[in-house]
Motif scaffolding. Sequence first.
Motif, PDB file in Angstrom:
ATOM      1  N   ILE A  77      11.365 -21.041   0.601  1.00 56.57           N
ATOM      2  CA  ILE A  77      12.643 -20.144   1.860  1.00 56.57           C
ATOM      3  C   ILE A  77      12.087 -20.195   3.391  1.00 56.57           C
ATOM      4  O   ILE A  77      12.242 -20.470   3.966  1.00 56.57           O
ATOM      5  N   THR A  78      10.409 -19.454   3.681  1.00 59.54           N
ATOM      6  CA  THR A  78      10.199 -19.421   4.281  1.00 59.54           C
ATOM      7  C   THR A  78       8.485 -19.125   3.443  1.00 59.54           C
ATOM      8  O   THR A  78       7.636 -18.524   2.476  1.00 59.54           O
ATOM      9  N   LYS A  79       7.358 -19.098   4.760  1.00 58.47           N
ATOM     10  CA  LYS A  79       6.076 -18.680   4.352  1.00 58.47           C
ATOM     11  C   LYS A  79       5.396 -17.882   5.248  1.00 58.47           C
ATOM     12  O   LYS A  79       5.811 -16.946   6.379  1.00 58.47           O
ATOM     13  N   GLU A  80       4.406 -17.092   4.953  1.00 54.12           N
ATOM     14  CA  GLU A  80       3.311 -15.655   5.646  1.00 54.12           C
ATOM     15  C   GLU A  80       4.739 -14.818   6.245  1.00 54.12           C
ATOM     16  O   GLU A  80       4.538 -14.723   7.438  1.00 54.12           O
ATOM     17  N   MET A  81       5.252 -14.413   5.230  1.00 51.21           N
ATOM     18  CA  MET A  81       6.284 -13.165   5.230  1.00 51.21           C
ATOM     19  C   MET A  81       5.346 -11.739   4.957  1.00 51.21           C
ATOM     20  O   MET A  81       4.796 -12.014   4.085  1.00 51.21           O
ATOM     21  N   SER A  82       6.039 -10.049   5.667  1.00 45.34           N
ATOM     22  CA  SER A  82       5.116  -9.332   5.574  1.00 45.34           C
ATOM     23  C   SER A  82       6.026  -9.032   4.205  1.00 45.34           C
ATOM     24  O   SER A  82       6.792  -8.742   3.357  1.00 45.34           O
ATOM     25  N   ILE A  83       4.678  -8.430   4.215  1.00 44.96           N
ATOM     26  CA  ILE A  83       5.588  -6.821   2.237  1.00 44.96           C
ATOM     27  C   ILE A  83       5.027  -6.205   2.026  1.00 44.96           C
ATOM     28  O   ILE A  83       4.973  -5.596   1.306  1.00 44.96           O
ATOM     29  N   GLY A  84       4.741  -5.708   3.608  1.00 51.06           N
ATOM     30  CA  GLY A  84       3.903  -4.306   3.991  1.00 51.06           C
ATOM     31  C   GLY A  84       2.945  -3.965   3.146  1.00 51.06           C
ATOM     32  O   GLY A  84       2.082  -4.727   2.714  1.00 51.06           O
ATOM     33  N   TYR A  85       2.750  -2.602   2.582  1.00 53.69           N
ATOM     34  CA  TYR A  85       1.580  -1.905   1.720  1.00 53.69           C
ATOM     35  C   TYR A  85       1.991  -0.430   0.976  1.00 53.69           C
ATOM     36  O   TYR A  85       2.955  -0.534   1.289  1.00 53.69           O
ATOM     37  N   ALA A  86       1.666  -1.049  -0.178  1.00 57.46           N
ATOM     38  CA  ALA A  86       1.646   0.617  -1.135  1.00 57.46           C
ATOM     39  C   ALA A  86       1.388   1.372  -0.191  1.00 57.46           C
ATOM     40  O   ALA A  86       0.104   1.935  -0.086  1.00 57.46           O
ATOM     41  N   LYS A  87       2.301   2.438  -0.387  1.00 54.97           N
ATOM     42  CA  LYS A  87       2.137   3.773  -0.337  1.00 54.97           C
ATOM     43  C   LYS A  87       2.785   5.114  -1.129  1.00 54.97           C
ATOM     44  O   LYS A  87       3.727   4.845  -1.447  1.00 54.97           O
ATOM     45  N   GLY A  88       1.755   5.164  -1.988  1.00 56.84           N
ATOM     46  CA  GLY A  88       2.355   6.390  -3.915  1.00 56.84           C
ATOM     47  C   GLY A  88       3.327   5.295  -3.999  1.00 56.84           C
ATOM     48  O   GLY A  88       3.123   3.753  -4.546  1.00 56.84           O
ATOM     49  N   ASN A  89       4.589   5.272  -4.318  1.00 59.71           N
ATOM     50  CA  ASN A  89       5.251   4.315  -5.850  1.00 59.71           C
ATOM     51  C   ASN A  89       6.492   3.547  -4.043  1.00 59.71           C
ATOM     52  O   ASN A  89       7.494   2.554  -4.953  1.00 59.71           O
ATOM     53  N   GLU A  90       5.919   3.376  -3.166  1.00 59.34           N
ATOM     54  CA  GLU A  90       6.825   3.373  -2.302  1.00 59.34           C
ATOM     55  C   GLU A  90       6.301   2.057  -1.486  1.00 59.34           C
ATOM     56  O   GLU A  90       5.110   1.552  -1.226  1.00 59.34           O
ATOM     57  N   ILE A  91       6.919   0.836  -1.106  1.00 62.49           N
ATOM     58  CA  ILE A  91       6.492  -0.264   0.236  1.00 62.49           C
ATOM     59  C   ILE A  91       6.849   0.027   1.360  1.00 62.49           C
ATOM     60  O   ILE A  91       8.378   0.670   1.883  1.00 62.49           O
ATOM     61  N   GLN A  92       6.082   0.714   2.010  1.00 63.20           N
ATOM     62  CA  GLN A  92       6.218   0.629   3.585  1.00 63.20           C
ATOM     63  C   GLN A  92       5.758  -0.614   4.841  1.00 63.20           C
ATOM     64  O   GLN A  92       5.098  -1.325   4.505  1.00 63.20           O
ATOM     65  N   GLU A  93       6.674  -0.371   5.597  1.00 63.53           N
ATOM     66  CA  GLU A  93       6.803  -1.708   6.916  1.00 63.53           C
ATOM     67  C   GLU A  93       5.140  -1.708   7.067  1.00 63.53           C
ATOM     68  O   GLU A  93       4.780  -0.394   7.231  1.00 63.53           O
ATOM     69  N   ASP A  94       4.726  -2.286   8.673  1.00 59.10           N
ATOM     70  CA  ASP A  94       2.970  -1.874   8.479  1.00 59.10           C
ATOM     71  C   ASP A  94       2.995  -2.621   9.990  1.00 59.10           C
ATOM     72  O   ASP A  94       1.908  -3.511  10.235  1.00 59.10           O
ATOM     73  N   ASN A  95       3.916  -2.594  10.944  1.00 54.21           N
ATOM     74  CA  ASN A  95       4.549  -3.138  12.054  1.00 54.21           C
ATOM     75  C   ASN A  95       4.021  -4.868  12.520  1.00 54.21           C
ATOM     76  O   ASN A  95       3.451  -4.560  12.937  1.00 54.21           O
ATOM     77  N   ASN A  96       4.333  -5.696  11.379  1.00 57.89           N
ATOM     78  CA  ASN A  96       3.509  -7.186  11.257  1.00 57.89           C
ATOM     79  C   ASN A  96       1.814  -7.005  11.401  1.00 57.89           C
ATOM     80  O   ASN A  96       1.425  -7.977  11.758  1.00 57.89           O
ATOM     81  N   ARG A  97       1.621  -5.650  11.446  1.00 53.54           N
ATOM     82  CA  ARG A  97      -0.013  -6.130  10.578  1.00 53.54           C
ATOM     83  C   ARG A  97      -0.466  -5.006   9.348  1.00 53.54           C
ATOM     84  O   ARG A  97      -0.939  -4.553   9.188  1.00 53.54           O
ATOM     85  N   GLY A  98      -0.641  -6.771   8.472  1.00 55.23           N
ATOM     86  CA  GLY A  98      -1.155  -6.351   6.784  1.00 55.23           C
ATOM     87  C   GLY A  98      -0.839  -6.859   6.152  1.00 55.23           C
ATOM     88  O   GLY A  98      -0.600  -8.148   6.669  1.00 55.23           O
ATOM     89  N   LYS A  99      -0.241  -7.028   4.485  1.00 54.98           N
ATOM     90  CA  LYS A  99      -0.585  -8.437   4.121  1.00 54.98           C
ATOM     91  C   LYS A  99       0.976  -9.294   4.591  1.00 54.98           C
ATOM     92  O   LYS A  99       2.254  -8.283   4.356  1.00 54.98           O
ATOM     93  N   LYS A 100       0.647 -10.227   4.033  1.00 56.01           N
ATOM     94  CA  LYS A 100       1.549 -11.391   4.202  1.00 56.01           C
ATOM     95  C   LYS A 100       1.607 -12.119   2.851  1.00 56.01           C
ATOM     96  O   LYS A 100       0.611 -12.755   2.116  1.00 56.01           O
ATOM     97  N   VAL A 101       2.571 -12.302   2.167  1.00 55.69           N
ATOM     98  CA  VAL A 101       2.449 -13.759   0.991  1.00 55.69           C
ATOM     99  C   VAL A 101       2.218 -15.116   1.825  1.00 55.69           C
ATOM    100  O   VAL A 101       3.564 -15.355   2.407  1.00 55.69           O
TER     101      VAL A 101
END
Length: 272
Positions: free
Chosen positions: A56-80
């Motif tokens: 489907i696509t490349k280098e898509m943001s997967i956010g970061y883990a915070k507790g039991n939730e996934i938080q957005e990272d404003n395009n500065r973080g983990k990418k799959v």
Amino acid sequence: MGKLKELSAFENLVVAHTIQDFYTPNIKAEVILDMLLTPYIPAIIEAATGQKATLITKEMSIGYAKGNEIQEDNNRGKKVDYVVMTKENVLFVELKTTQGSLESAQIETYRKWIDKDNPKKGTDLLHLLCRILKIKYMPEKEHPYTILKSYLSKKLTKNSIHRKAVCTEVVRDRLVEDTHAYQKKNYIHGTEKYLHTIACILQNTNPEDWEKDIKIIYISPSGANTADIQDITFKWIIKNIDCPVLKDLKESVCYNHILVPLFSQDSQGDTE
């Protein structure tokens, strides 16, 4: 004959720089293998899962883990590295060239996506993208696929890239092309680079495709070696996939300089 000589010279140049870059500090080897493997990712996944696969696509943001939730990272973080769709799952496919690059923090973020007590679906990935783009909508009532379609449609229509809305099949078939035209026409920066990602999502999938569970696959020398992540090793790819690029490399100087060191770390040689 002249063109063949030019092509041969270009190929030799690519080989020389590939070897040089692989051993240069701070240049990621993943980038080199990513260029070579991307066209074969669907075939690799199909062989490993037994299901038809679509990249489907490349280098898509997967956010970061915070507790039991996934938080957005404003395009500065983990990418799959790759988001791949099969009949049963939305796959996060990660490419690693050394065992040392298997970051524990990244693996923990992936585990939040497949947590048995709070598993995420593909729609959660689209919701995350909407949050990164700061799109205002009602997540409980509106499907993120529909929101992203409306968001991209407004961008393209406003800039006269095409006259009709995104929803028609004719326009849908050229969404990626139209989006590239928009990006060439306008100064693109920050999160607007995700317009390409949205176009790939809309052109290659339907809303119901994202209701599937997420699964993680690592492509690496010896695998992540964890029960909840499927492993595909480099040796297995060479053995099971008809990949002319890798076969050509095997006959070239690149094989001795790049692939042999990678394969020597491979103690398993299987997908699981």
